[in-house]
Design a protein around this motif. Structure first.
Motif, PDB file in Angstrom:
ATOM      1  N   THR A  68       0.824  -1.204   0.000  1.00 10.27           N
ATOM      2  CA  THR A  68       0.000   0.000   0.000  1.00 10.27           C
ATOM      3  C   THR A  68       0.860   1.257   0.000  1.00 10.27           C
ATOM      4  N   ALA A  69       1.914   1.259   0.821  1.00  6.99           N
ATOM      5  CA  ALA A  69       2.790   2.428   0.875  1.00  6.99           C
ATOM      6  C   ALA A  69       3.465   2.673  -0.467  1.00  6.99           C
ATOM      7  N   THR A  70       3.917   1.602  -1.114  1.00  2.00           N
ATOM      8  CA  THR A  70       4.570   1.750  -2.423  1.00  2.00           C
ATOM      9  C   THR A  70       3.601   2.310  -3.452  1.00  2.00           C
ATOM     10  N   ARG A  71       2.381   1.800  -3.467  1.00  2.00           N
ATOM     11  CA  ARG A  71       1.390   2.284  -4.434  1.00  2.00           C
ATOM     12  C   ARG A  71       1.047   3.752  -4.199  1.00  2.00           C
ATOM     13  N   LEU A  72       0.852   4.129  -2.943  1.00  2.00           N
ATOM     14  CA  LEU A  72       0.501   5.514  -2.637  1.00  2.00           C
ATOM     15  C   LEU A  72       1.644   6.473  -2.974  1.00  2.00           C
ATOM     16  N   LEU A  73       2.866   6.094  -2.606  1.00  2.00           N
ATOM     17  CA  LEU A  73       3.996   6.996  -2.833  1.00  2.00           C
ATOM     18  C   LEU A  73       4.364   7.073  -4.311  1.00  2.00           C
ATOM     19  N   LEU A  74       4.192   5.967  -5.048  1.00  2.00           N
ATOM     20  CA  LEU A  74       4.412   6.027  -6.489  1.00  2.00           C
ATOM     21  C   LEU A  74       3.375   6.944  -7.142  1.00  2.00           C
ATOM     22  N   LEU A  76       1.864   9.473  -5.717  1.00  2.00           N
ATOM     23  CA  LEU A  76       2.241  10.851  -5.377  1.00  2.00           C
ATOM     24  C   LEU A  76       3.386  11.331  -6.254  1.00  2.00           C
ATOM     25  N   TRP A  77       4.378  10.485  -6.465  1.00  2.00           N
ATOM     26  CA  TRP A  77       5.539  10.815  -7.294  1.00  2.00           C
ATOM     27  C   TRP A  77       5.108  11.123  -8.728  1.00  2.00           C
ATOM     28  N   CYS A  78       4.208  10.286  -9.271  1.00  2.00           N
ATOM     29  CA  CYS A  78       3.732  10.520 -10.636  1.00  2.00           C
ATOM     30  C   CYS A  78       2.893  11.797 -10.718  1.00  2.00           C
ATOM     31  N   ALA A  79       2.059  12.036  -9.706  1.00  2.00           N
ATOM     32  CA  ALA A  79       1.214  13.229  -9.710  1.00  2.00           C
ATOM     33  C   ALA A  79       2.041  14.501  -9.618  1.00  2.00           C
ATOM     34  N   CYS A  80       3.135  14.436  -8.870  1.00  2.00           N
ATOM     35  CA  CYS A  80       3.995  15.617  -8.702  1.00  2.00           C
ATOM     36  C   CYS A  80       4.629  16.072 -10.015  1.00  2.00           C
ATOM     37  N   LEU A  81       4.689  15.166 -11.001  1.00  2.00           N
ATOM     38  CA  LEU A  81       5.337  15.516 -12.267  1.00  2.00           C
ATOM     39  C   LEU A  81       4.653  16.695 -12.947  1.00  2.00           C
ATOM     40  N   ALA A  82       3.352  16.833 -12.773  1.00  2.00           N
ATOM     41  CA  ALA A  82       2.620  17.906 -13.454  1.00  2.00           C
ATOM     42  C   ALA A  82       2.801  19.257 -12.782  1.00  2.00           C
ATOM     43  N   VAL A 157       1.510  20.893 -20.951  1.00  2.00           N
ATOM     44  CA  VAL A 157       0.736  19.830 -21.601  1.00  2.00           C
ATOM     45  C   VAL A 157       1.505  18.507 -21.541  1.00  2.00           C
ATOM     46  N   HIS A 158       2.768  18.556 -21.908  1.00  2.00           N
ATOM     47  CA  HIS A 158       3.601  17.346 -21.935  1.00  2.00           C
ATOM     48  C   HIS A 158       3.649  16.666 -20.571  1.00  2.00           C
ATOM     49  N   LEU A 159       3.992  17.408 -19.542  1.00  2.00           N
ATOM     50  CA  LEU A 159       4.163  16.812 -18.219  1.00  2.00           C
ATOM     51  C   LEU A 159       2.826  16.359 -17.626  1.00  2.00           C
ATOM     52  N   ALA A 160       1.744  17.091 -17.917  1.00  2.00           N
ATOM     53  CA  ALA A 160       0.430  16.681 -17.418  1.00  2.00           C
ATOM     54  C   ALA A 160      -0.014  15.368 -18.052  1.00  2.00           C
ATOM     55  N   VAL A 161       0.180  15.234 -19.356  1.00  2.00           N
ATOM     56  CA  VAL A 161      -0.209  14.000 -20.050  1.00  2.00           C
ATOM     57  C   VAL A 161       0.615  12.816 -19.536  1.00  2.00           C
ATOM     58  N   VAL A 162       1.938  13.003 -19.431  1.00  2.00           N
ATOM     59  CA  VAL A 162       2.788  11.920 -18.948  1.00  2.00           C
ATOM     60  C   VAL A 162       2.425  11.555 -17.513  1.00  2.00           C
ATOM     61  N   SER A 163       2.107  12.550 -16.694  1.00  2.00           N
ATOM     62  CA  SER A 163       1.715  12.298 -15.317  1.00  2.00           C
ATOM     63  C   SER A 163       0.474  11.414 -15.239  1.00  2.00           C
ATOM     64  N   VAL A 164      -0.540  11.729 -16.034  1.00  2.00           N
ATOM     65  CA  VAL A 164      -1.773  10.949 -16.027  1.00  2.00           C
ATOM     66  C   VAL A 164      -1.521   9.524 -16.519  1.00  2.00           C
ATOM     67  N   GLY A 168      -1.915   6.025 -14.210  1.00  2.00           N
ATOM     68  CA  GLY A 168      -2.729   4.861 -14.572  1.00  2.00           C
ATOM     69  C   GLY A 168      -1.921   3.579 -14.645  1.00  2.00           C
ATOM     70  N   LEU A 169      -0.784   3.640 -15.338  1.00  2.00           N
ATOM     71  CA  LEU A 169       0.051   2.449 -15.481  1.00  2.00           C
ATOM     72  C   LEU A 169       0.634   2.018 -14.135  1.00  2.00           C
ATOM     73  N   GLY A 170       1.024   3.009 -13.320  1.00  2.00           N
ATOM     74  CA  GLY A 170       1.568   2.686 -12.005  1.00  2.00           C
ATOM     75  C   GLY A 170       0.529   2.015 -11.115  1.00  2.00           C
ATOM     76  N   GLY A 171      -0.723   2.474 -11.211  1.00  2.00           N
ATOM     77  CA  GLY A 171      -1.786   1.849 -10.436  1.00  2.00           C
ATOM     78  C   GLY A 171      -1.995   0.401 -10.824  1.00  2.00           C
ATOM     79  N   LEU A 172      -1.923   0.111 -12.126  1.00  2.00           N
ATOM     80  CA  LEU A 172      -2.068  -1.274 -12.583  1.00  2.00           C
ATOM     81  C   LEU A 172      -0.891  -2.135 -12.115  1.00  2.00           C
TER      82      LEU A 172
END
Length: 389
Positions: A68-74, A76-82, A157-164, A168-172
């Motif tokens: 759970t901690a790994t999923r949540l922190l990953l 957060l890390w991906c969301a911070c990219l935007a 635009v670039h960083l927001a798209v990559v973040s999203v 998604g991929l990180g959640g899977l």
């Protein structure tokens, strides 16, 4: 999806976030009209954030479970990219980079703890290959970023798209990680404790390896330009060759670890990296310097992964050991570029890399600290897995 593939994807996505942002730093500098000095201070906020936050990661994993901690922190890390491209001023950007570093460092600790538990269950080395996947993710995302910059796509635009996409991929991928283990009856990690001698010894090996890695990555292109009169294309190629050599060596490094053991691999790598350092210092043509940096990349590639693996055996829990050693390696990555620059300015570029070659030699001599320690028994091993998991 197997646990091994899942954690490999987590490492790749973690690297992809870092690689994506690195390609848009020039856009951030121009967008906010940052001077080099101000940009340098802002970039410093990321490792400072990681350095401060990493000790908290083990408590979070203990409370929530490693998966759970790994999923949540990953996430957060991906969301911070935007966020960096949305910062309206340098002050806000500094705050974003501080948060960015905190997310990066804490995610780094918990995902390496997950990797170590899986490595123990599989009974074979996998940690070097996982760090190789981090390099692959970083290089692939960096390539996408270079293309986006070349096409003139706005960084927001670039960083927001990559973040999203990465969210998604990180959640899977996170769904395939090792299941959380119960922490009932296992004491919570301490809020603060000075590192033990064993952690310091392992951390010193990582400090030396990270110093050589960070200095080479940041200064390779500058070095061949200043010393060997290389053009911009050759200078960029030198950095790329260095990173590709690191990635390739990490991807195949576990095979050598299984056959030779961690200590021998680090010692042989240290000799290779030292030979590369000598070639860099002595070379005065772009191709000789490029070959030297390639050897340095090969030589230090698996040091940090093996240091993290050894750290899991020397702390009170795997997470605490990894957090302690990661803090030391991040400190090295924080100061390596600056110390190299100061040495080059006060003496010369070859003198600076002669110093780095000496640091690699110290790493080679201290490699014995990575020797596996006897386990306290099967029950103790299961207890440690519960804490990390």
């Amino acid at each position: 999806m197997t646990n091994h593939r899942a954690i490999a994807l987590v490492f790749a996505f973690h690297g992809a976030v870092a690689g994506s942002l690195s390609t848009r730093i020039p856009w951030l500098q121009g967008h906010l009209d940052l001077t080099p000095a101000v940009l340098g201070l802002i970039l410093l906020c990321q490792p400072v954030g990681a350095f401060v936050a990493m000790p908290m990661a083990t408590r979070m994993a203990h409370r929530l479970g490693g998966r759970t901690a790994t999923r949540l922190l990953l996430a957060l890390w991906c969301a911070c990219l935007a966020l960096p491209a949305l910062a309206p001023s340098p002050v806000w950007l500094a705050g974003v980079f501080l948060l960015f570093g905190m997310a990066a460092g804490t995610c780094d600790v918990v995902m390496n703890s997950q990797a170590l538990v899986l490595e123990r269950r599989l009974g074979r080395s996998i940690i070097a290959g996982l760090h190789g996947m981090w390099c692959v993710g970083s290089l692939a995302a960096g390539g996408v970023g270079v293309l986006a910059a070349h096409l003139g796509i706005d960084a927001r635009v670039h960083l927001a798209v990559v973040s999203v996409v990465l969210l998604g991929l990180g959640g899977l991928a996170g769904r395939g990680l090792l299941a959380n283990e119960s922490s009932e009856g296992v004491p919570a990690p301490r809020r603060f404790a000075l590192p033990s001698r064993a952690i310091l010894a392992v951390g010193l090996v990582g400090f030396c390896g990270t110093f050589a890695e960070g200095a080479s990555a940041n200064w390779a292109a500058v070095y061949v330009t200043a010393v060997a009169s290389a053009g911009p294309g050759v200078a960029a190629a030198t950095y790329t060759v260095f990173m590709l050599c690191m990635a390739a060596t990490r991807l195949i490094g576990d095979r050598f670890v299984r056959r030779m053991g961690a200590v021998a691999v680090v010692r042989v790598g240290g000799v290779v990296a030292a030979a590369g350092g000598v070639l860099v210092v002595a070379g005065r043509t772009p191709w000789l310097c490029m070959a030297g940096f390639a050897l340095v990349g090969v030589g230090v590639a698996v040091v940090v992964p093996l240091v993290f693996a050894a750290a899991g055996d020397v702390g009170d829990t795997p997470g605490e050991g990894i957090a302690g050693v990661a803090t030391i390696t991040y400190l090295s990555g924080l100061i390596a570029p600056a110390v190299t620059g100061w040495a080059a300015g006060a003496l010369s570029y070859p003198a600076a890399f002669a110093m780095i070659t000496a640091i690699v030699a110290v790493m080679t001599l201290l490699a014995g600290a990575l020797r596996p320690r006897p386990q306290a028994g099967a029950e103790e091993g299961r207890r440690l897995e519960r804490v990390a998991g």
